[in-house]
Design a protein around this motif. Structure first.
Motif: not given
Length: 885
Positions: A189-197
């Motif tokens: 939620d901080e970087t607004k990115k999906v970090i892992f699938i």
């Protein structure tokens, strides 16, 4: 409501699946499932509650239970649907959501507020996943091949709501007529990115074209990779070893606040301590042994800060108290007897001066009421112990047998012992308040506490007195010979009567876990092998070498005869002593020894005289009179046997090979062919025949205990470890202990880089020497370690230098293991200025010495350690760089 269950589970021919539903929180009701095809098991249930708890079982053709889920499923069904299709997954214990869904993570979210799930009539699917995320800015999302789930585009993935701790759900409307693939991921939620699938194959589910049914995809667990799993680092130190300005010559519970401050500065997130239960039996230094508690519930008064009680020390006594406090705080070691004596002097004075107020204290009375099951017997035990000057209740003039009704009268205000029992109860209340204050403070800093559960109980304890039916009082528990002791260990604890405990679902253990869970987030089970089998000795033995495993499949006369061994109980089970052995053992003193201790049999062999014919009798005789002859030599002759006799309940004698049988003089005096046959039986007994039995016994006990607690459970699995132990610990997600110098494999030392996730790695333990001491124990081993493990050239330095200590620490930190926890001594060994000048002062315990004086104290004050900014930053950098913050 109508519930339709569907689960994919591969069974063997003749096996079937059964659904068990918990009804009214009391009884389980079974529902048969049928197999449609390719191992898809289905069934339906009529249900009338908004929440359901259930589990699956595997039965054979004779309806015998083969396997069942240890952790039950729980679903909320309070939506606007009358029918639910539940697509399920077998709930294995050893998946991340189960061993991470513990108190440690709950503490990181102590202000957790569940999110609301919006389920409407138009929704077709509800996706549910369990994923305890330890970073507050992480969220779970779902995406898949269909447009409604983003068509595999990260930015169009659907977010889930955390409806309960670690449980994520979302309801969606999917207009699809075919099976489709999907996966879950973690969104920052901080970087607004999906970090892992999540790794592994795509998940596949079916369409739902019935608008009257909500399809619940209970996917159960999120598939983490090692990098996204929680990793932490910690410090291990006994509470009594902490040193501070405010303490009284011994570490106290309130010192944990200072240790938590230091842990926060260094980014360590776990504080591990030794047992903290009351061990006050004889008021001597022997009570310093923390694994011999007189109560498995009561806390030890040595940890009470007496000048921080609810009532102050009288002004007239304050100067003398502070003077002694100053003197004790300067001592190198804990002066257990002086410290305890003065603490109790203060406690008694403060209590007596304020008794009338204490008796009316509503909070104290509430504590007494909430804990009366254990607190009343404990307080009465303490009074009777002091009255009769012994914890051995067999020697008391009254109350030798515990009778609850008679003990209850001691808590009547008119009883002569009322004030005394209330004092001991009040001390427990004060200890509880101080420990709770320290733990609440640690939690506020994000620090968790890991406690220690001793495997045994003290022979003259409250539990042995009040619940003797639960224990084998005619036996002693210990450990077989190992690297700590060639003679094994005799802890002198009674063994457990597991069959009696099993009858009520191990309620005694569950109550014990519940009390520990008040304080601790994680728990180290001391000698977890004791839940598989215990090393049991007869009461007349003093050395562990005369023990045997219990339960175990023994050797019978029939088995010995089948191996052509002409078994004679006197020859094989009694000390084999001839002239040659006596002269070999005692040399010129042989004749004097023979005349004093032995009788000659008609067959030319010797036997001990009746007054010396057990190890216990021999040891007692040496206490009464000092002999020139070595006690150890006579005890060794008393242990010169090949088998230990066990008499079964039906009166039959069966036999257990003596550990290290082949090293005995008795074995050496057998013909070679007989030695070969006995060696085969020995190897089969110790390394083959027992494993299935021990697996079964552990799986009877441990699942019931683990499901009763939210603590993270770690098992101390050192020593002679059967093959079944790692199997059970893996199945039940119990973290194992890896001490580098104590490998379970046949190698000189363990490489921590090989540690998998479900492990705690460390460089040393409270039972071992420190790294600096170990460096001097075996120079050949040190050189090998220096070249092979540390990858250094040349000759190893004489002393372990700080740079190499640091290298060892980092090798443990940069691993996949869940936890890397090090004794405080090892942290200090990485700094020349901070290490103790005398390394031998840092040893906590020597297992081969019993009783041992447990009195190690940090040579640095916690207040001073906190000011070591550069040192603390160094540790913090290690922790952060290794991904353990």
């Amino acid at each position: 409501m109508k519930l339709y269950f569907k689960i994919n589970y591969v069974t063997k021919l003749g096996e079937r699946l059964v659904l068990q539903v918990l009804m009214d929180n009391q009884t389980w009701k079974s529902y048969d499932l049928y197999c449609e095809n390719t191992f898809i098991w289905q069934g339906e249930v009529d249900y009338f509650s908004k929440e359901i708890c259930y589990k699956y079982q595997v039965l054979d053709k004779d309806n015998q239970l083969l396997q069942e889920e240890i952790i039950p499923h729980r679903l909320f069904l309070g939506h606007s649907f009358k029918e639910y299709q539940i697509i399920d997954t077998w709930n294995s214990k050893n998946f991340p959501e189960n061993y991470l869904n513990n108190k440690i993570f709950r503490n990181t979210k102590h202000n957790f507020v569940p999110e609301k799930l919006n389920v409407r009539k138009k929704h077709t699917h509800l996706f549910r996943i369990e994923a305890p995320l330890y970073k507050p800015n992480w969220k779970i999302l779902i995406f898949g091949e269909i447009p409604e789930l983003g068509a595999w585009q990260y930015d169009k993935a659907v977010a889930l709501n955390e409806v309960d701790f670690g449980i994520w759900e979302v309801a969606v409307e999917l207009n699809v007529n075919h099976d489709f693939a999907y996966k879950y991921g973690i969104y920052d939620d901080e970087t607004k990115k999906v970090i892992f699938i999540e790794s592994g194959d795509n998940r596949i589910t079916s369409a739902n074209n019935n608008d009257e049914i909500l399809q619940v995809n209970s996917d159960h667990y999120f598939v983490f990779d090692d990098a996204r799993l929680w990793h932490a680092a910690g410090v291990a130190v006994p509470v009594f070893s902490l040193r501070s300005d405010d303490a009284f010559g011994v570490g106290e519970f309130l010192d944990l606040k200072l240790l938590a401050d230091w842990s926060k500065d260094t980014d360590l997130s776990i504080i591990q301590i030794l047992p903290i239960n009351d061990t006050t039996a004889n008021y001597t230094w022997t009570d310093s042994y923390p694994y011999a508690a007189i109560s498995v519930y009561a806390l030890h008064s040595q940890y009470l800060r007496v000048d921080a009680l609810d009532f102050p020390i009288a002004k007239a006594d304050l100067e003398a108290f502070n003077n002694l406090k100053s003197k004790l705080n300067q001592e190198k070691f804990v002066d257990y007897e002086v410290m305890m004596s003065e603490k109790w002097n203060v406690i008694k004075k403060v209590f007596n001066e304020n008794a009338s107020i204490i008796f009316k204290d509503k909070s104290f009375k509430s504590f007494l009421k909430e804990n009366k099951d254990w607190l009343l017997p404990y307080a009465a035990f303490c009074v009777l112990r002091d009255k009769y000057k012994t914890p051995n209740f067999n020697n008391w003039k009254t109350h030798k047998r515990y009778v609850a009704g008679k003990i209850a009268t001691m808590f009547d205000a008119k009883h002569k012992d009322y004030s005394a029992v209330m004092m001991h109860a009040w001390v427990q209340y004060q200890l509880h308040l101080q420990l709770t204050e320290a733990i609440d403070y640690a939690h506020s800093l994000g620090i968790s506490l890991k406690g220690d559960l001793p495997i045994g109980i003290y022979r003259y304890s409250v539990e042995a007195w009040a619940e003797p039916e639960l224990f084998g009082m005619d036996f002693q528990a210990g450990a077989p010979p190992d690297q700590f002791s060639d003679l094994g260990q005799n802890w002198e604890f009674p063994t457990y009567n597991w069959e009696v405990m099993k009858a009520d679902g191990y309620n005694w253990w569950k109550k014990r876990f519940a009390v520990l869970e008040r304080y601790f987030d994680a728990m180290r089970i001391d000698h977890i092998l004791g839940f598989f089998r215990i090393w049991r000795m007869p009461i007349d033995a003093t050395q562990g070498v005369l023990g045997y495993f219990y339960p175990a499949i023994p050797v019978t006369k029939e088995e010995l005869h089948a191996n052509h061994i002409d078994f004679n109980e006197d020859r094989f089970c009694k000390p084999f002593i001839n002239d040659s052995i006596i002269h070999h053992t005692f040399g010129e003193e042989a004749d004097v020894v023979k005349s004093h201790f032995f009788e000659l049999n008609s067959n030319g062999l010797y036997k001990f005289k009746p007054e010396f014919d057990t190890q216990r009798k021999l040891s007692d005789s040496f206490k009464k009179q000092s002999w020139d002859w070595k006690e150890e030599k006579l005890l060794a002759l008393a242990a010169n046997v090949l088998f230990i006799i066990e008499t079964t309940e039906d009166g039959e004698n069966v036999y257990h090979p003596r550990f290290n049988m082949e090293k005995t003089l008795s074995f050496a005096n057998l013909p070679e062919w007989e030695r070969v046959k006995l060696a085969e039986i020995y190897n089969d007994y110790f390394f083959v025949r027992q494993d299935d039995l021990w697996y079964e016994k552990a799986m009877e006990k441990l699942p019931a205990l683990l499901t009763s607690t939210k603590m993270l459970i770690c098992g101390e699995d050192l020593g002679l470890v059967p093959d079944s132990v790692p199997v059970v610990m893996d199945q039940l997600a119990i973290t194992a202990l890896k001490v580098q110098r104590m490998p379970s494999e046949n190698i000189p030392f363990y490489d921590p880089k090989n540690a998998s996730y479900m492990n705690v790695v460390t460089a040393s333990s409270h039972d071992s020497s420190t790294l600096r001491q170990w460096w001097h124990e075996d120079r050949e081993m040190t050189q090998q370690y220096f070249n092979q493990q540390l990858k250094q050239y040349g000759t190893a330095p004489w002393d372990l230098l700080p740079d190499f200590s640091e290298m060892i620490m980092k090798q443990h930190l940069y691993t996949d293991a869940m936890l890397a926890i090090f004794p405080i001594q090892e942290f200090l060994a990485t700094d020349q200025r901070l290490m103790n000048e005398n390394m031998d002062d840092e040893r906590i315990n020597v297992p081969a010495i019993f009783p041992h004086y447990w009195r190690y104290r940090m040579h640095l004050k916690l207040e001073d350690l906190k000011t070591e900014t550069a040192f603390n930053q160094k540790i913090s950098d290690w922790v952060k760089d290794s991904g353990r913050k």
